[in-house]
Design a protein around this motif. Structure first.
Motif, mmCIF file in Angstrom:
data_model
loop_
_atom_site.group_PDB
_atom_site.id
_atom_site.type_symbol
_atom_site.label_atom_id
_atom_site.label_comp_id
_atom_site.label_asym_id
_atom_site.label_seq_id
_atom_site.Cartn_x
_atom_site.Cartn_y
_atom_site.Cartn_z
ATOM 1 N N THR A 99 61.502 32.617 49.860
ATOM 2 C CA THR A 99 61.754 33.269 48.578
ATOM 3 C C THR A 99 62.045 32.254 47.481
ATOM 4 N N VAL A 100 62.704 31.160 47.847
ATOM 5 C CA VAL A 100 62.955 30.098 46.865
ATOM 6 C C VAL A 100 61.633 29.487 46.404
ATOM 7 N N TYR A 101 60.728 29.229 47.345
ATOM 8 C CA TYR A 101 59.418 28.685 46.985
ATOM 9 C C TYR A 101 58.678 29.660 46.058
ATOM 10 N N ALA A 102 58.751 30.943 46.387
ATOM 11 C CA ALA A 102 58.094 31.944 45.547
ATOM 12 C C ALA A 102 58.625 31.898 44.121
ATOM 13 N N ASP A 103 59.943 31.791 43.974
ATOM 14 C CA ASP A 103 60.555 31.800 42.637
ATOM 15 C C ASP A 103 60.324 30.502 41.878
ATOM 16 N N GLN A 104 60.323 29.380 42.585
ATOM 17 C CA GLN A 104 60.278 28.084 41.911
ATOM 18 C C GLN A 104 58.869 27.525 41.748
ATOM 19 N N VAL A 105 57.926 27.937 42.584
ATOM 20 C CA VAL A 105 56.569 27.379 42.523
ATOM 21 C C VAL A 105 55.516 28.453 42.285
ATOM 22 N N PHE A 106 55.534 29.504 43.094
ATOM 23 C CA PHE A 106 54.501 30.538 43.048
ATOM 24 C C PHE A 106 54.533 31.301 41.723
ATOM 25 N N TYR A 107 55.699 31.827 41.362
ATOM 26 C CA TYR A 107 55.810 32.673 40.176
ATOM 27 C C TYR A 107 55.634 31.937 38.851
ATOM 28 N N PRO A 108 56.092 30.697 38.707
ATOM 29 C CA PRO A 108 55.853 30.025 37.424
ATOM 30 C C PRO A 108 54.380 29.941 37.048
ATOM 31 N N HIS A 109 53.506 29.687 38.029
ATOM 32 C CA HIS A 109 52.066 29.706 37.749
ATOM 33 C C HIS A 109 51.655 31.070 37.207
ATOM 34 N N ILE A 110 52.054 32.118 37.918
ATOM 35 C CA ILE A 110 51.670 33.474 37.535
ATOM 36 C C ILE A 110 52.205 33.816 36.151
ATOM 37 N N SER A 111 53.452 33.475 35.891
ATOM 38 C CA SER A 111 54.055 33.791 34.591
ATOM 39 C C SER A 111 53.300 33.131 33.448
ATOM 40 N N ARG A 112 52.933 31.856 33.640
ATOM 41 C CA ARG A 112 52.211 31.153 32.578
ATOM 42 C C ARG A 112 50.843 31.790 32.323
ATOM 43 N N ILE A 113 50.152 32.154 33.396
ATOM 44 C CA ILE A 113 48.827 32.754 33.251
ATOM 45 C C ILE A 113 48.926 34.120 32.576
ATOM 46 N N LEU A 114 49.875 34.938 33.023
ATOM 47 C CA LEU A 114 50.023 36.272 32.439
ATOM 48 C C LEU A 114 50.425 36.191 30.968
ATOM 49 N N ARG A 115 51.254 35.205 30.627
ATOM 50 C CA ARG A 115 51.665 35.025 29.232
ATOM 51 C C ARG A 115 50.438 34.784 28.348
ATOM 52 N N GLU A 116 49.496 34.007 28.857
ATOM 53 C CA GLU A 116 48.285 33.731 28.080
ATOM 54 C C GLU A 116 47.403 34.978 27.984
ATOM 55 N N PHE A 117 47.343 35.761 29.060
ATOM 56 C CA PHE A 117 46.519 36.967 29.041
ATOM 57 C C PHE A 117 47.081 38.034 28.116
#
Length: 211
Positions: A99-117
């Motif tokens: 869960t730490v990996y998901a919050d610190q690595v996985f989700y930041p990618h997704i958040s940045r991409i969704l912000r652009e979309f």
């Protein structure tokens, strides 16, 4: 009125993580929608609950709890059935590391991409989106795929746990919005399809797609 009140936004992946736990465990709760698109998370009333201006926020009696991972750990301790953490302490630690990996690595990618979309089409930096998606696929998504390939069933740690919940809503949203598919990630595809069939997960859906 229930002892729990969830302040959340239905389209928020982090909100859906907490919703998924509440619904999976059948925990009664009241809800207050915080419309991020209207900037309600920046209101003084909401900032009194969470000075970071982020959803979700859980009110338990007179107590305020925020951060989806922290909220879900609290819910697991307060309402242990059905369990979302293994009984073995080592396996529990592995779930928490995931869960730490998901919050610190996985989700930041997704958040940045969704912000652009979320920007108007004419304002999007499409080359940047493609580069960020490639980095996400070659690193975070590949890590998830390899982790799932080591398992004998569809879940990350044998049974459905907080680790699966840490990844699934965000990836589901990304697939819906970006057009990304999981053809090259068969274990992840089966895993997400399995989770999408859970009644609790289906109730959290704010978008629909057929990836």
């Amino acid at each position: 009125m229930h002892q729990l009140t969830l302040h959340y936004f239905p389209k928020s992946s982090c909100s859906r993580k907490v919703l998924l736990v509440l619904l999976y465990k059948g925990i009664p709760y009241d809800e207050i929608i915080v419309n991020l698109e209207q900037g309600q998370q920046k209101s003084l009333d909401f900032l009194r609950l969470n000075p970071h201006g982020q959803v979700p926020v859980l009110q338990y009696r007179d107590h305020i709890i925020y951060d989806s991972a922290v909220i879900n750990e609290f819910l697991e301790e307060k309402f242990p059935e059905p369990p979302l953490l293994p009984q073995d302490e080592v396996e529990r630690a592995k779930v928490r590391m995931s869960t730490v990996y998901a919050d610190q690595v996985f989700y930041p990618h997704i958040s940045r991409i969704l912000r652009e979309f979320r920007k108007p089409v004419e304002q999007r930096n499409q080359p940047w989106i493609e580069t960020e998606l490639a980095q996400f696929k070659n690193n975070a998504l590949l890590f998830l795929e390899q982790s799932l390939q080591k398992q004998a069933n569809s879940f990350l740690f044998g049974s459905f746990t907080l680790a699966d919940i840490a990844y699934a809503p965000g990836l589901d949203t990304l697939l819906c919005i970006s057009g990304l598919t999981l053809e090259a990630y068969p274990a992840t595809r089966v895993w997400l399809q399995t989770i999408r069939q859970l009644p609790a997960f289906r109730k959290t859906l704010s978008l629909s797609c057929s990836n």
